[in-house]
Design a protein around this motif. Structure first.
Motif, PDB file in Angstrom:
ATOM      1  N   GLY A 164     -13.997 -37.245 -30.183  1.00  9.19           N
ATOM      2  CA  GLY A 164     -13.944 -38.349 -31.128  1.00  9.19           C
ATOM      3  C   GLY A 164     -13.893 -37.846 -32.548  1.00  9.19           C
ATOM      4  N   THR A 165     -13.837 -38.779 -33.492  1.00  9.30           N
ATOM      5  CA  THR A 165     -13.880 -38.399 -34.902  1.00  9.30           C
ATOM      6  C   THR A 165     -15.284 -37.913 -35.263  1.00  9.30           C
ATOM      7  OG1 THR A 165     -14.532 -40.620 -35.647  1.00  9.30           O
ATOM      8  CG2 THR A 165     -12.166 -40.179 -35.406  1.00  9.30           C
ATOM      9  N   PHE A 220     -17.682 -40.850 -35.777  1.00  4.79           N
ATOM     10  CA  PHE A 220     -18.102 -41.442 -34.513  1.00  4.79           C
ATOM     11  C   PHE A 220     -19.143 -40.567 -33.816  1.00  4.79           C
ATOM     12  CE2 PHE A 220     -17.366 -41.941 -29.891  1.00  4.79           C
ATOM     13  CZ  PHE A 220     -17.600 -43.302 -29.749  1.00  4.79           C
ATOM     14  N   GLY A 247     -21.859 -41.847 -31.274  1.00  2.59           N
ATOM     15  CA  GLY A 247     -20.903 -42.660 -30.533  1.00  2.59           C
ATOM     16  C   GLY A 247     -21.246 -44.133 -30.554  1.00  2.59           C
ATOM     17  N   ASP A 290     -13.138 -47.414 -37.271  1.00  2.00           N
ATOM     18  CA  ASP A 290     -13.030 -45.988 -36.961  1.00  2.00           C
ATOM     19  C   ASP A 290     -12.153 -45.853 -35.723  1.00  2.00           C
ATOM     20  OD1 ASP A 290     -14.376 -43.081 -37.307  1.00  2.00           O
ATOM     21  OD2 ASP A 290     -14.228 -43.589 -35.181  1.00  2.00           O
ATOM     22  N   SER A 340     -12.146 -43.770 -33.222  1.00  2.00           N
ATOM     23  CA  SER A 340     -12.871 -43.602 -31.957  1.00  2.00           C
ATOM     24  C   SER A 340     -13.667 -44.846 -31.613  1.00  2.00           C
ATOM     25  CB  SER A 340     -13.800 -42.381 -32.040  1.00  2.00           C
ATOM     26  OG  SER A 340     -13.055 -41.198 -32.191  1.00  2.00           O
ATOM     27  N   GLU A 344     -11.649 -47.189 -29.666  1.00  2.00           N
ATOM     28  CA  GLU A 344     -11.553 -46.894 -28.238  1.00  2.00           C
ATOM     29  C   GLU A 344     -12.738 -47.463 -27.482  1.00  2.00           C
ATOM     30  OE1 GLU A 344     -10.400 -42.967 -27.077  1.00  2.00           O
ATOM     31  OE2 GLU A 344      -9.417 -42.558 -28.985  1.00  2.00           O
ATOM     32  N   SER A 380      -8.735 -34.563 -35.984  1.00  2.00           N
ATOM     33  CA  SER A 380     -10.030 -33.891 -35.814  1.00  2.00           C
ATOM     34  C   SER A 380      -9.856 -32.559 -35.108  1.00  2.00           C
ATOM     35  CB  SER A 380     -10.997 -34.774 -35.015  1.00  2.00           C
ATOM     36  OG  SER A 380     -11.228 -36.000 -35.671  1.00  2.00           O
ATOM     37  N   SER A 411      -8.933 -35.205 -31.168  1.00  2.00           N
ATOM     38  CA  SER A 411      -8.457 -36.564 -31.424  1.00  2.00           C
ATOM     39  C   SER A 411      -7.578 -36.606 -32.665  1.00  2.00           C
ATOM     40  CB  SER A 411      -9.631 -37.538 -31.583  1.00  2.00           C
ATOM     41  OG  SER A 411     -10.387 -37.244 -32.736  1.00  2.00           O
ATOM     42  N   SER A 463      -3.819 -43.721 -30.909  1.00  2.00           N
ATOM     43  CA  SER A 463      -4.588 -42.477 -30.997  1.00  2.00           C
ATOM     44  C   SER A 463      -4.384 -41.639 -29.739  1.00  2.00           C
ATOM     45  CB  SER A 463      -6.080 -42.759 -31.195  1.00  2.00           C
ATOM     46  OG  SER A 463      -6.615 -43.434 -30.078  1.00  2.00           O
ATOM     47  N   SER A 484      -6.532 -38.589 -27.440  1.00  2.00           N
ATOM     48  CA  SER A 484      -7.785 -37.860 -27.189  1.00  2.00           C
ATOM     49  C   SER A 484      -7.536 -36.744 -26.191  1.00  2.00           C
ATOM     50  CB  SER A 484      -8.863 -38.813 -26.657  1.00  2.00           C
ATOM     51  OG  SER A 484      -9.120 -39.861 -27.562  1.00  2.00           O
ATOM     52  N   THR A 502     -13.193 -33.725 -39.282  1.00  2.00           N
ATOM     53  CA  THR A 502     -12.133 -34.723 -39.349  1.00  2.00           C
ATOM     54  C   THR A 502     -11.585 -34.791 -40.766  1.00  2.00           C
ATOM     55  OG1 THR A 502     -13.098 -36.082 -37.587  1.00  2.00           O
ATOM     56  CG2 THR A 502     -11.538 -37.166 -39.059  1.00  2.00           C
TER      57      THR A 502
END
Length: 481
Positions: free
Chosen positions: A46-47, A50, A55, A63, A65, A68, A85, A112, A133, A135, A476
């Motif tokens: 993730g970023t 995030f 998370g 954001d 992430s 998602e 990232s 990501s 995005s 991942s 990031t």
């Protein structure tokens, strides 16, 4: 060398690298893969924002992430954005079975990247955003159970004389990666109500190998074997759907909910090495077999709440987010021949819904942002699913371990960010710890000297413990436009 049945001896295997061997009426490899590699979550991905908030951003949004987690969070964006990232992830496993042995590896990745396009002007009642995005998660994992003097048995040496052999090592290697590409659409009704929908495309490529060795206690002869049906490789594609809603109850309080469908993996390519015996009881190596089956992996629901307030003004604010995630692990379903139906029986009897709790906080002072977060996830496998004996204490009472096959996880994280005009930079550190117990049985072959070991006694398995620790550093870089 003729086959010998080894009584009272069961080897260990780590949950994420168990070969396709049977401890009871299911294939542990398939179940652990469904819970981990094919699961509906990306750990340590993730970023930096995030990850730095544990998370936990389901009700905050804004954001890539977080989108998602809840696609409605895409509607929070008031402008367009792009970011990428990079991460350095260390992965350490400590396997204990009498003695302990640790090994670790470190990977540099780009976990990501993505973009958001904010469409429509601020004066419009409904605003629409679109985002995409990508991942990426490494699945590399290696574990080694070291020698154990308590595990020894009679086996013929190269001359055919019965000798005492001692368990020397069990080495297991997994290499590969999984990725996810998605596109998300969201709408914003006057910064009060947000709706979102997203479509995910999944891909997985993985190789696995298991090697077992035992040593002659008289002359030190070392014999090595490959586990039946290993090495093997898998290449799979899947698709999943996300829908979400987010609303501002007051200017400071937000509530949100999202549903993630199961990932529908189809036409899974499964190639593996197999050994058989001919009429002379000699080993025949049938090189690559091909299998094909379908799998539904767990869906989940995400419930979120957040408090976001301007403490003094826009340059001094605080945001707190809480997430509750319920994984519908009963959604796991194998579609193929009878062997795979055995896995469905195990799911029905021993798998349960698991929960994850996340909390995150972000404090902003002008261009500087400070973050912290924590998350806890329970095990998807019911307690007392498998009974056995820890180490090789076959005279002790049988135990039913907690965290069999897939252990509970604890995650702690910290982060910081800084804005420079339209550009921003975020950093985060994440610590992940999990423990699990595992058991093993099956057959091992050595094609070159026509020998094999049959591991039996499934009603008296020996249990091993694996402790996994991950340290994740994420950077990031992004731009708003």
């Amino acid at each position: 060398m003729n086959t010998k049945i080894i009584y009272g001896f069961v080897l260990m295997a780590i949950v994420q690298s168990i070969g396709k061997s049977q401890t009871t009426d299911f294939y542990p490899n398939d179940i652990s893969d469904a819970l981990n590699a094919y699961g509906n979550t990306f750990d340590a991905v993730g970023t930096a924002r995030f990850i730095g908030m544990g998370g936990s951003m389901g009700a905050l949004g804004g954001d890539l992430s977080a989108v998602e987690m809840n696609p409605a969070g895409l509607g929070v964006y008031r402008g367009s954005e792009a970011s990428i990232s990079a991460s350095v992830l260390s992965n350490k496993n400590t396997a204990s079975m009498g003695s302990s042995y640790s090994n670790s590896d470190t990977n540099f990745n780009f976990p990501s990247a993505g973009f958001v396009l904010a469409l429509g002007g601020n004066s419009e009642i409904w605003k629409f955003n679109v985002g995409g995005s990508f991942s990426y998660q490494r699945l590399d994992n290696s574990v080694q159970f070291s020698k154990n003097d308590n595990i020894n048995y009679q086996y013929p040496d190269v001359s055919g004389v019965e000798r005492t052999y001692r368990f020397e090592s069990l080495e297991q290697y997994t290499n590969g990666y999984r990725s996810k590409a998605n596109i998300t659409f969201a709408s914003n009704l006057q910064d009060i109500l947000y709706l979102g929908i997203g479509l995910d495309w999944h891909y997985l490529n993985m190789d696995r190998e298991t090697r077992y060795s035992h040593r002659n206690t008289v002359d030190g002869e070392l014999m090595s074997f490959n586990e039946q049906l290993t090495p093997y490789r898998q290449e799979n594609n899947g698709v999943g759907l996300r829908v979400g809603i987010l609303g501002k109850i007051t200017p400071e309080i937000r509530l949100a909910a999202a549903y993630h469908s199961p990932i529908w993996w189809s036409n899974m390519k499964y190639d593996y090495l197999s050994y058989t015996l001919d009429a002379n009881n000699d080993i025949v190596q049938n090189y690559w077999y091909y299998d094909n089956y379908k799998l539904n992996s767990p869906g989940k629901i995400v419930l979120s709440g957040a408090f976001a307030s301007d403490i003094i003004n826009e340059n001094n604010s605080l945001a707190v987010n809480l997430d509750f995630i319920n994984y519908f692990n009963k959604d796991i379903y194998f579609k193929s021949d009878y062997d795979y139906q055995l896995n469905n029986n195990f799911v029905n009897h021993s798998i349960q819904g698991s929960q994850e709790y996340r909390a995150g906080v972000e404090y902003r002072y002008k261009e500087l942002k400070l973050r912290a977060g924590y998350a806890y996830a329970s095990s998807p496998v019911k307690n007392k699913s498998v009974g056995g004996y820890y180490d090789n204490s076959l005279t002790s009472s049988i135990v039913y371990p907690k965290n069999y096959m897939a252990g509970e996880k604890n995650k702690l994280s910290f982060g910081a960010g800084y804005d420079v005009g339209p550009f921003f930079i975020d950093l985060a550190y994440q610590y992940i710890k999990s423990d699990n117990y595992t058991s093993f049985s099956g057959e091992y072959f050595n094609y070159y000297d026509n020998s094999r070991v049959t591991v039996v006694e499934n009603d008296r398995p020996i249990l091993g413990k694996v402790k996994n620790v991950q340290n994740n550093f994420i950077l990031t870089l992004g731009m708003r436009f």
